[in-house]
Enzyme design. Sequence first.
Site, PDB file in Angstrom:
ATOM      1  N   SER A  67     -10.761 -74.560   4.520  1.00 14.63           N
ATOM      2  CA  SER A  67     -10.102 -73.315   4.145  1.00 14.63           C
ATOM      3  C   SER A  67      -8.785 -73.607   3.408  1.00 14.63           C
ATOM      4  O   SER A  67      -8.789 -74.208   2.346  1.00 14.63           O
ATOM      5  CB  SER A  67      -9.899 -72.441   5.382  1.00 14.63           C
ATOM      6  OG  SER A  67      -9.571 -71.121   5.026  1.00 14.63           O
ATOM      7  N   ASP A  93     -19.729 -66.560   6.184  1.00 21.44           N
ATOM      8  CA  ASP A  93     -18.264 -66.627   6.220  1.00 21.44           C
ATOM      9  C   ASP A  93     -17.681 -65.225   6.411  1.00 21.44           C
ATOM     10  O   ASP A  93     -17.863 -64.338   5.579  1.00 21.44           O
ATOM     11  CB  ASP A  93     -17.738 -67.239   4.911  1.00 21.44           C
ATOM     12  CG  ASP A  93     -16.318 -67.766   5.033  1.00 21.44           C
ATOM     13  OD1 ASP A  93     -15.488 -67.072   5.642  1.00 21.44           O
ATOM     14  OD2 ASP A  93     -16.044 -68.859   4.510  1.00 21.44           O
ATOM     15  N   HIS A 127     -16.962 -69.174   9.176  1.00 19.37           N
ATOM     16  CA  HIS A 127     -15.874 -69.771   8.397  1.00 19.37           C
ATOM     17  C   HIS A 127     -15.451 -71.165   8.878  1.00 19.37           C
ATOM     18  O   HIS A 127     -15.328 -72.088   8.069  1.00 19.37           O
ATOM     19  CB  HIS A 127     -14.672 -68.828   8.393  1.00 19.37           C
ATOM     20  CG  HIS A 127     -13.550 -69.296   7.528  1.00 19.37           C
ATOM     21  ND1 HIS A 127     -13.641 -69.339   6.146  1.00 19.37           N
ATOM     22  CD2 HIS A 127     -12.311 -69.776   7.833  1.00 19.37           C
ATOM     23  CE1 HIS A 127     -12.515 -69.806   5.639  1.00 19.37           C
ATOM     24  NE2 HIS A 127     -11.691 -70.075   6.637  1.00 19.37           N
TER      25      HIS A 127
END
Length: 251
Positions: free
Chosen positions: A95, A194, A224
């Site tokens: 991320s 996600d 995610h």
Amino acid sequence: MPKIALPQPFFFENGPRAVLLLHAYTGSSNDMRMLARALEKENYTVYAPHFKGHGTLEPTDILKANPSDWWQDTQDGLAFLHEKGYQDIAVFGLSLGGIFATKAMEEETILGVGTLCSPLYLNENNQVVPTFLRYVQTVKKIAGLSEAEIVRDLPKIKIGVEQQLQAIADYLPPIQHKIAAITKPFFIAQAGQDELIDAQSAYELQEALVQAPVSFHWYENSSHVITVGKEHHALEKDVLTFLNQLSWNEG
């Protein structure tokens, strides 16, 4: 109240190949521990530092930091590995960490890079603000605050995280501008389920990498935080395959 063990950065020193692992926004080195152990088993040395403001019992510590701080943390992580004698380094980021892994490929001497559910092309189709507020509530509850104390601060915190998200968005264009110039191997992993960012941004990144050999992986059943999800073993195997194909200088 029992003593709470906070996550700590870790350094698993094993083989001559070094990998820097960068965690997610509101995350910690724990995001990367299972991946790190899988790499360590295969004779890789792994370092997972913390971004400034993360890994504490005060979630608003994150709001005191900015992208420049996190870039400095990335550079410090590379310097740590260099000081330990590792010259060839690959960088993977989950991320937020993937933004700085990509910048490291652009600005530093990196052998290969990987982004895992990383919003290099951040758009309005994200759930970062509500997710941050839920994170605040969870951490403050663990810290022993009452519901009234927690709720009282949420409006102010919401403004802070919106401002920080804008700062991240403003930080992205110079990184995006240099992506087309990357020529070294690039690994992209994206979760099909996600819940935090627009999964389609992974395809935007792939299309922007016009000169780099790209290893693209879609994990349909993952959410995610892909490193700890139901397909983490498949991810670990794919990351290892990618790393094993890099041009390590082990002479």
